[in-house]
Enzyme design. Structure first.
Site, short mmCIF file in Angstrom:
data_model
loop_
_atom_site.label_atom_id
_atom_site.label_comp_id
_atom_site.label_asym_id
_atom_site.label_seq_id
_atom_site.Cartn_x
_atom_site.Cartn_y
_atom_site.Cartn_z
CD GLU A 1 -0.24 -1.53 3.03
OE1 GLU A 1 -0.22 -1.74 4.24
OE2 GLU A 1 -0.21 -2.44 2.18
CG ASN B 1 2.71 -4.88 5.00
OD1 ASN B 1 3.69 -5.59 4.87
ND2 ASN B 1 1.51 -5.20 4.51
CG ASP C 1 11.55 24.88 -33.48
OD1 ASP C 1 11.35 24.77 -34.69
OD2 ASP C 1 11.60 25.98 -32.89
CG ASP D 1 4.99 -1.89 2.55
OD1 ASP D 1 5.99 -2.63 2.59
OD2 ASP D 1 3.87 -2.27 2.18
#
Length: 861
Positions: free
Chosen positions: A282, A699, A324, A703
């Site tokens: 997550e 987690n 360009d 995480d």
């Protein structure tokens, strides 16, 4: 098509009159029928639209699913964290992309605020938005052209069309009928909406207003160009779908397995749901967003403003840059680079101060432009004035010393201008113009300050010098003179002249461009020039800066129109210069490169570049001299207008992708370890080694900061720019990514299960969390020993490691958390053993780098 119409045909087609214009009544009726002369905008996006656009992403759907699962588990703190992540991701995206749809607003601002029209036989000044087809419009120097106008009367009229067509020189307009079917850049008898009148005056009949003008067609192309996903967005979208399927399958499989084993159904449902949470990293969307945002902040330091976050990563996979010419590769300022005089052709840098006095004085005197705080006049005349200053001449003193007494203004048919100047009791005429025209009128040539009769050999030598300059892409102006003028008729003033010499000028390439193109080629990135200029001029510049070598690598817009799609696709790989192209051609070129499987960057600064900037994978606009239209259509803006800045930005983009990939592989391999741990335990009919709260906690500490620390890691710039661009079809798991994820996931699972076997859930919980912290350190560079890494380059990783370790200690040593997570307190000896077991992923990182193993690994990659 109106370029081929005669004045009577225009009057008949638009039911108007070339001398009195429309009646006020007719004009009002046409305004009601055709609408105002404005550019229509696309549908405005509301804040809600932009928020919904940000939420419409597979990874965001996964986050919502994770939040729902956390709520079922009554883990409300985790639910809150996930919603914060969603809010952060959405807010950053809206802020970065909220201004991405302003190209049409900028186009609208460019339209002229007022116009002078003739109605009922009387000139009137009206708002430009009230101009209608058939109106008779008068334009003076300094005006902005209010609509597309077919000119019927012209007096030395020049317009600046560089922003619309890419033509670097002011365009001299005519009122003559042209042949049908010629390219837009050749429509010399039409003045285009939003272009600027540089000098002279003109009258014409309006043939198109609003969205029907050439500018309006560009606006339509901007609206019609679909928004493409970047490679990273596509990869993350695919990953999100895969993880969603994996999460559902794992939930179902584990739940059914528990039912078959006659386990507690409610308990197995909780375990299955927590496994689904483990399968979904997550923190990934937040990590990716924050890494991109930090990259944006770093890129500001290298003069690059990123308007769309994913564009940072896209830079790393660019295989070709379509640039360009005018104002991007060149300075957009004419400059004298060669001089021909005294039978010699010299680079201006080798001309001594005060050398060729007659030639220099003549160019300064026979000149109607002005230098100062604001430069006024024709760009070629301004280039001559700058040359005079560089050679040490004071033009104002010259004008006082040799006052002008007579002038023959420049005319497109005669191709020259002449001025007469008093020199004491005598007068001298200077004639400046096209070499061919002047050479026919010269009977003498100046050699070392003296006029001698011109021989055929000298005439031929001058022609060869002129042709050589032209082949080098130079615009050539010649100067001739005659002393002791008495008769001021044109034939007398321009007969039996003395040829003084020539000046060759061009819009020179930027100094740093050549080296940048060389560096980009080493990095496997090709550069193509797309310009509205003539083929010879474009090729000359391309040769100087290393883009092209021969005419075979050049093509014009007209040639593209006559080329089949199949032949165009086949020839595309060899083409590097595209000249005399329209905005539609530019989009076609960019689209063809993309169809050939390349990630395309397009640079530009003019209105004519806006559609192709949007059509490219990444549009790059010039910040200083670029139009608002180009800036708002682009993904990034160079604040210093320096082509070389693209090289630095590309290096940053490559580094960001490498770091994002590190974070993704770390998160997935760590989460895979959690999944295997739980799945194997249930499969072997063991007790569950982790509680749902344990999985969510691990987690939380892995995480976030460790993954983010990998996302801001410092990479070796030289190494990044030695590699070829990443294959746009290359997945996030290319070069052994899947094998790496599975290997480290199984390793983390194995040591976690071993710790569970030795000491229960607290041991497993501790090893699962701490092993991922050690794993993050090794992930900094998969091909370098941890002993050779400079850890001070990434102090954030040091912070993430020790903070994560401290948090893990907290849940086993602080009584409140021990009770909340149902752990047991550990002794110092136990902590030593658990740290040793947890360091195995880092030890394995070192083992894989042993000579035999690492060589085999590189071969597999």
């Amino acid at each position: 098509m109106y370029e081929s119409f005669t004045t009577p045909q225009l009057e008949e087609t638009f039911h108007t009159h070339s001398s009195t214009g429309l009646s006020s009544t007719e004009a009002d009726e046409r305004l009601r029928q055709s609408g105002e002369n404005i550019l229509k905008k696309g549908k405005d996006q509301t804040i809600l639209d932009m928020i919904m656009e940000q939420l419409n992403d597979p990874m965001i759907f996964i986050l919502f699913m994770a939040a729902a699962i956390s709520m079922l588990l009554r883990q409300f703190s985790d639910t809150a964290i996930i919603f914060v992540v969603i809010a952060l991701n959405t807010t950053v995206g809206v802020i970065q992309e909220g201004r991405a749809k302003k190209a049409m607003d900028a186009l609208k601002k460019m339209t002229a605020p007022s116009a002078v029209v003739k109605r009922d036989g009387i000139y009137k000044k009206i708002p430009a938005s009230f101009v209608v087809p058939g109106d008779l419009v008068k334009i003076e120097a300094g005006d902005q052209v209010p609509a597309d106008i077919r000119l019927i009367k012209v007096q030395g009229f020049h317009t600046n069309e560089s922003a619309l067509t890419g033509e670097s020189m002011p365009v001299q307009k005519t009122d003559t009928v042209l042949s049908q079917g010629i390219p837009m850049a050749e429509w010399k008898n039409i003045a285009f909406m939003s272009t600027e009148a540089m000098k002279g005056s003109a009258e014409g009949i309006v043939v198109a207003t609003g969205m029907e003008t050439e500018l309006g067609k560009i606006a339509g192309m901007i609206n019609d160009t679909p928004t493409e996903l970047t490679p990273l967005q596509k990869r993350l979208g695919d990953l999100g779908k895969i993880l969603s399927i994996v999460a559902v399958v794992l939930c179902a499989a584990l739940f059914l397995l528990g039912v078959v084993q006659h386990r507690n159904i409610l308990q197995m449902l909780l375990v299955a749901i927590s496994l689904a949470v483990a399968a979904i990293p997550e923190g990934l969307p937040a990590v990716v967003t924050i890494v991109l945002a930090l990259g944006v902040a770093r890129m500001v330091k290298v003069n690059t403003i990123i308007r769309k976050l994913p564009a940072v990563e896209t830079l790393g996979s660019v295989g070709i840059i379509c640039s360009d010419k005018t104002g991007t590769l060149t300075e957009n300022k004419m400059k004298v680079v060669e001089i021909y005089g005294d039978d010699r052709k010299l680079p201006l840098s080798q001309v001594r101060r005060r050398e060729f006095p007659r030639l220099m004085e003549g160019f300064l005197l026979c000149n109607n432009s002005m230098l100062g705080k604001q430069e006024i006049g024709d760009s070629t005349e301004l280039a001559l004035l700058h040359m005079g200053e560089e050679m040490g001449y004071n033009r104002e003193k010259l004008k006082e010393q040799y006052p002008r007494t007579y002038e023959i203004p420049f005319d497109s048919e005669r191709k020259y201008m002449a001025t007469v100047h008093r020199d004491g009791s005598n007068e001298t005429v200077y004639v400046k113009g096209a070499c061919d025209y002047l050479l026919e009128r010269c009977a003498f040539v100046a050699v070392r300050g003296k006029a001698v009769p011109m021989t055929e050999v000298q005439r031929m030598k001058i022609r060869m010098a002129m042709e050589g300059m032209a082949q080098d892409g130079l615009r050539v102006l010649a100067l001739a003179y005659k002393e002791h003028v008495k008769d001021k008729s044109e034939s007398a003033l321009t007969g039996s002249l003395v040829f003084a010499g020539m000046a060759g000028m061009m819009d020179p390439p930027r100094k740093e461009v050549t080296q940048s193109i060389r560096t980009l080629k080493k990095a496997g990135v090709q550069v193509a020039m797309i310009t509205g200029d003539y083929k010879d001029t474009a090729l000359a510049v391309a040769k100087k800066i290393g883009i092209a070598d021969s005419m075979d690598q050049c093509v014009t817009g007209a040639e593209l129109d006559n080329m089949s799609e199949e032949r165009f696709a086949k020839k595309m790989k060899d083409l590097r210069v595209f000249a005399r192209v329209t905005p539609a051609h530019k989009v076609k070129i960019v689209s063809r490169f993309r169809k050939n499987g390349q990630i395309v960057a397009m640079t530009g600064d003019g209105v004519n570049d806006a559609p192709s900037l949007q059509a490219a994978d990444i549009g790059i606009a010039m910040g200083r001299n670029g139009t608002d239209v180009a800036k708002n259509a682009a993904d990034m803006v160079l604040t210093d207008d320096n082509f070389s800045t693209i090289e630095k930005a590309m290096e940053e983009g490559r580094g960001i992708y490498v770091n994002i990939k590190k974070s993704i592989l770390f998160l997935l391999s760590s989460n895979f370890g959690e999944i295997i741990t739980m799945f194997v335990a249930v499969l072997l009919s063991l007790e569950t080694p982790l509680k749902a709260s344990h999985i969510l906690w691990v987690n939380l500490i892995t995480d976030s900061l460790p993954a983010l620390a990998l996302g801001v890691d410092k990479n070796d710039p030289a190494s990044l720019m030695r590699k070829k661009p990443r294959d746009p079809n290359e997945g996030l798991f290319a070069h052994g990514g899947w094998l790496f994820t599975v290997f480290y996931g199984m390793l983390i699972s194995a040591i976690t299960l071993y710790a569970f076997h030795r000491g229960g859930q607290t041991y497993a919980f501790t090893v699962l969390g701490v092993s991922q912290l050690f794993h993050a350190i090794g992930m900094r560079d998969r091909d370098k020993s941890v002993l050779r890494m400079n850890h001070l380059d990434n102090p954030f990783m040091i912070l993430a490691f020790f903070l994560g370790l401290a948090l893990q200690v907290m849940v086993t040593e602080v009584p409140y958390f021990v009770q909340a997570f149902q752990t047991v307190q550990l002794s110092f000896g136990e902590w030593q053993w658990l740290l040793g077991i947890s360091a195995i992923p880092l030890l394995m990182h070192e083992i894989l780098l042993l000579p035999g193993l690492i060589s085999g690994r590189r071969k597999r990659q």
